[in-house]
Design an enzyme around this catalytic site. Sequence first.
Site: not given
Ligand code: GRF
Length: 203
Positions: A12, A106, A108, A171
């Site tokens: 995402s 990155n 986090h 979000t």
């Molecule tokens: C997110 O919370 C991100 O901060 C962490 O992995 C989670 C899923 O990320 N690193 P995504 O939907 O695969 O981008």
Amino acid sequence: KKVVVFISGGGSNMLSLAKAAAEPDFPAEIIAVISDKAEAGGLAKAAALGIATASFVRKDFQSKEEHEAAILAELDRLQPDIICLAGYMRLLSAAFINRHAGRILNIHPSLLPLFPGLYTHQRALEAGMKLAGCTVHFVTEGMDDGPIIAQAAVPILAGDTPETLAARVLTVEHKTYPLALRLVSEGKVTMHDGRAVSHGVCD
Ligand code: GRF
């Protein structure tokens, strides 16, 4: 600027970067999405947007070094200016990070330096925090501890669970990562001597 995004799952955050980069005034282009999981949902989403994808599955390689060597060879071919880790659940070696020093970002899901590592939302709730959030930082050899580029906070609400909090943090992740990538792509924030330095950006 040419950007390669690393994912391990749904992607995402990669999608929010790709949507931002599709705007004509955005100073970066996502040229490829790389995953360590062949089935990562984000690979199909990237391909649907016409973005090149590649996966490097750890078990197909004899060692971590050989796994990383294959990824580094692909990066040498792609020649990205910036690498964005986005839900990439694998630690990069010091050799890998040094090869691309100052070019790896990155995201986090906590307000670093609080709660590096995993289960950040559960830990924030257990600590009785009233705020949670996300951090975009330059990647250094330590885990989740490089110079901070951008952060965003959200309230922790009564009755929050790790899941409801994760959704609220996500979000603002989707807004903060594109902002951070814009700042770095425009050269407004750089990593210098292990610190994030702003050039003409109101802090
Ligand atoms: C997110 O919370 C991100 O901060 C962490 O992995 C989670 C899923 O990320 N690193 P995504 O939907 O695969 O981008």
